[in-house]
Motif scaffolding. Sequence first.
Motif, PDB file in Angstrom:
ATOM      1  N   LYS A 116      10.593 -15.809  28.615  1.00  0.00           N
ATOM      2  CA  LYS A 116       9.258 -15.350  29.019  1.00  0.00           C
ATOM      3  C   LYS A 116       8.416 -14.965  27.801  1.00  0.00           C
ATOM      4  CE  LYS A 116       8.390 -12.697  32.580  1.00  0.00           C
ATOM      5  NZ  LYS A 116       8.507 -11.510  33.470  1.00  0.00           N
ATOM      6  N   PHE A 117       9.020 -14.294  26.847  1.00  0.00           N
ATOM      7  CA  PHE A 117       8.262 -13.921  25.635  1.00  0.00           C
ATOM      8  C   PHE A 117       7.782 -15.190  24.920  1.00  0.00           C
ATOM      9  CE2 PHE A 117      11.291 -10.013  25.403  1.00  0.00           C
ATOM     10  CZ  PHE A 117      10.617  -9.422  26.468  1.00  0.00           C
ATOM     11  N   LYS A 170       7.243 -18.144  26.298  1.00  0.00           N
ATOM     12  CA  LYS A 170       6.180 -18.795  27.090  1.00  0.00           C
ATOM     13  C   LYS A 170       4.841 -18.116  26.795  1.00  0.00           C
ATOM     14  CE  LYS A 170       8.237 -21.888  29.634  1.00  0.00           C
ATOM     15  NZ  LYS A 170       8.101 -22.870  30.640  1.00  0.00           N
ATOM     16  N   LYS A 171       4.875 -16.794  26.728  1.00  0.00           N
ATOM     17  CA  LYS A 171       3.609 -16.092  26.451  1.00  0.00           C
ATOM     18  C   LYS A 171       3.094 -16.473  25.063  1.00  0.00           C
ATOM     19  CE  LYS A 171       0.936 -11.949  26.506  1.00  0.00           C
ATOM     20  NZ  LYS A 171       0.810 -10.507  26.475  1.00  0.00           N
ATOM     21  N   TYR A 172       4.003 -16.532  24.121  1.00  0.00           N
ATOM     22  CA  TYR A 172       3.630 -16.945  22.760  1.00  0.00           C
ATOM     23  C   TYR A 172       2.985 -18.332  22.791  1.00  0.00           C
ATOM     24  CZ  TYR A 172       4.489 -19.386  18.371  1.00  0.00           C
ATOM     25  OH  TYR A 172       4.346 -20.179  17.272  1.00  0.00           O
ATOM     26  N   ASN A 228       1.551 -19.951  25.302  1.00  0.00           N
ATOM     27  CA  ASN A 228       0.240 -19.943  25.979  1.00  0.00           C
ATOM     28  C   ASN A 228      -0.842 -19.366  25.069  1.00  0.00           C
ATOM     29  OD1 ASN A 228       1.238 -21.107  28.297  1.00  0.00           O
ATOM     30  ND2 ASN A 228       1.678 -19.151  29.297  1.00  0.00           N
ATOM     31  N   LEU A 229      -0.506 -18.301  24.356  1.00  0.00           N
ATOM     32  CA  LEU A 229      -1.502 -17.695  23.452  1.00  0.00           C
ATOM     33  C   LEU A 229      -1.869 -18.655  22.321  1.00  0.00           C
ATOM     34  CD1 LEU A 229      -0.156 -14.020  23.164  1.00  0.00           C
ATOM     35  CD2 LEU A 229      -2.203 -14.781  24.380  1.00  0.00           C
ATOM     36  N   ILE A 235       3.596  -8.961  23.029  1.00  0.00           N
ATOM     37  CA  ILE A 235       4.010  -8.475  24.356  1.00  0.00           C
ATOM     38  C   ILE A 235       3.349  -7.116  24.627  1.00  0.00           C
ATOM     39  CG2 ILE A 235       6.009  -7.951  25.833  1.00  0.00           C
ATOM     40  CD1 ILE A 235       5.820 -10.918  24.775  1.00  0.00           C
ATOM     41  N   ASN A 236       2.652  -7.064  25.765  1.00  0.00           N
ATOM     42  CA  ASN A 236       1.945  -5.831  26.121  1.00  0.00           C
ATOM     43  C   ASN A 236       2.672  -5.076  27.218  1.00  0.00           C
ATOM     44  OD1 ASN A 236      -0.147  -6.575  24.371  1.00  0.00           O
ATOM     45  ND2 ASN A 236      -1.131  -7.795  25.991  1.00  0.00           N
ATOM     46  N   GLY A 244       3.578  -3.829  30.632  1.00  0.00           N
ATOM     47  CA  GLY A 244       3.437  -4.488  31.931  1.00  0.00           C
ATOM     48  C   GLY A 244       3.818  -5.955  31.934  1.00  0.00           C
ATOM     49  N   ASP A 245       3.953  -6.582  30.758  1.00  0.00           N
ATOM     50  CA  ASP A 245       4.308  -8.009  30.696  1.00  0.00           C
ATOM     51  C   ASP A 245       5.695  -8.284  31.260  1.00  0.00           C
ATOM     52  OD1 ASP A 245       2.003  -9.039  29.697  1.00  0.00           O
ATOM     53  OD2 ASP A 245       2.661  -9.093  27.602  1.00  0.00           O
ATOM     54  N   HIS A 246       6.626  -7.356  31.068  1.00  0.00           N
ATOM     55  CA  HIS A 246       8.004  -7.583  31.495  1.00  0.00           C
ATOM     56  C   HIS A 246       8.623  -6.221  31.820  1.00  0.00           C
ATOM     57  CE1 HIS A 246      11.506  -9.998  32.062  1.00  0.00           C
ATOM     58  NE2 HIS A 246      12.194  -9.467  31.070  1.00  0.00           N
TER      59      HIS A 246
END
Length: 450
Positions: free
Chosen positions: A147-148, A150-152, A154-155, A315-316, A318-320
């Motif tokens: 998940k981390f 994937k967020k990377y 997407n950003l 990572i903020n 609430g993200d995980h």
Amino acid sequence: MATSSASTDRPLADTNVSAESQARIDWFQKYTLGTYIRPALILSHGKGCWLYDTDGRKFLDFNAGIAVNALGHGDSQVAELVSDQASKLIHTSNLYHNEWAGRLAEALIETTKQLEEARVGPGETGFIPGKVFFTNSGTEANEGALKFAKKYGNLQAQAQPNRYPNGKYEVVAFSRGFHGRSMGALSATAAPKYQKPFFPLVPGFVHCEYNDVEAVRRLIRDETCAVILEPVQGEGGVFQATPEFLQAVRERCDQVGALLIYDEIQCGIGRTGKLWGFQNFPASCRPDILCMAKPLANGVPIGAVMMTDAVAALINAGDHGTTFGGNPLACRVGLHVFQRIAQPAFLSHVLTTGQYLQDALRAKVATKHPTIIKEIRGLGLMVGMEFTVDPAPLVKIAREVGILIITAGSNTVRLVPPLTLSNAEVDTAVDILGVALDQFVASLNACKSG
Ligand SMILES: Cc1ncc(COP(=O)(O)O)c(C=O)c1O
């Protein structure tokens, strides 16, 4: 007779289970989902590398709960800590701070940094972790890491649409890899037997041949947000990466801007004789994210994702999240176990005992059965014995003469005993395995002639 050190009053054969234990097994099976095929015995307690069942039978444990009980069973210090912490505070949720999660995170990061700084050459950077996220299992650690990543991705795709016009969401994983059973971790696990019943899986996973440098250069591309791999594969059959492969993966990740995730759930925390499995390779083979679990709290469920500050910064709040992950009980035990395993003397014990085990297996077992034993391989106390025939029946035969072992990959028996194993216990294990192998060969010959 070798089996005498493992035997007790009741013979070890599965068929000798007491009527009382068999009744309890039937009751267990009535109420629990049949996802495992278990032998007819109920384990009740253990001490060091030995396990006992409810019928008083005794087994030498070369599974350690699948590479979990690194300090063995019934460790008095672990037991005291569990009891003390249970009487004070077991769980708070992540809505509040607790002392032990912070202390364990600090120990993981600072110890890793020290070891990495000590081994890098001039101009090199090793793995410099900055933050830890705690989980309850290996699967959850991998799921968090994915998940981390994937967020990377997407950003990155949002910030650089010209460089990543097709998005950046692919994850490259490898043949024989094992990463867990949740939908994300399973999608990374390239084994049809695990994946097939659960199609369709999560999109975006690409599978590449392990140790194939050319395939790595082709399949890791701009669309890749992460690569996940085990530096030493466990479940897949005890195979280690080649340095050229890991170097090529790191280089390609840097070229396309992908994160490198090492799944050290089985090979990490001392199993290979180094604190981390990747520390058997050049410092340039560093990850961005490292996942751990199994031995961290010697059987109290825990996992962790350790990452660089650059990853953590994305990572903020609430993200995980997780309800149980990072609870004070698991983290306090984890800190104790980690500090004991990270001692240089402990790690060198793993290395020398692992070498002693491999040497003894070669000298006393492999040379006697050259037609069925193809190779003994591994690092530290993560050892594989590859056969030319299916060794699955050997697991039962070995248990019935007093040693617990498991298979891995195809045609391989995996030996992952407690890391506290002594040379005397290696000698006993090799003697018992010798007896088991003689019986195995006799059964193969009986099949041939029958
Ligand atoms: C390398 C590796 N990754 C992930 C997992 C999954 O860990 P868990 O069973 O704790 O969820 C395992 C378990 O065997 C493993 O060996």
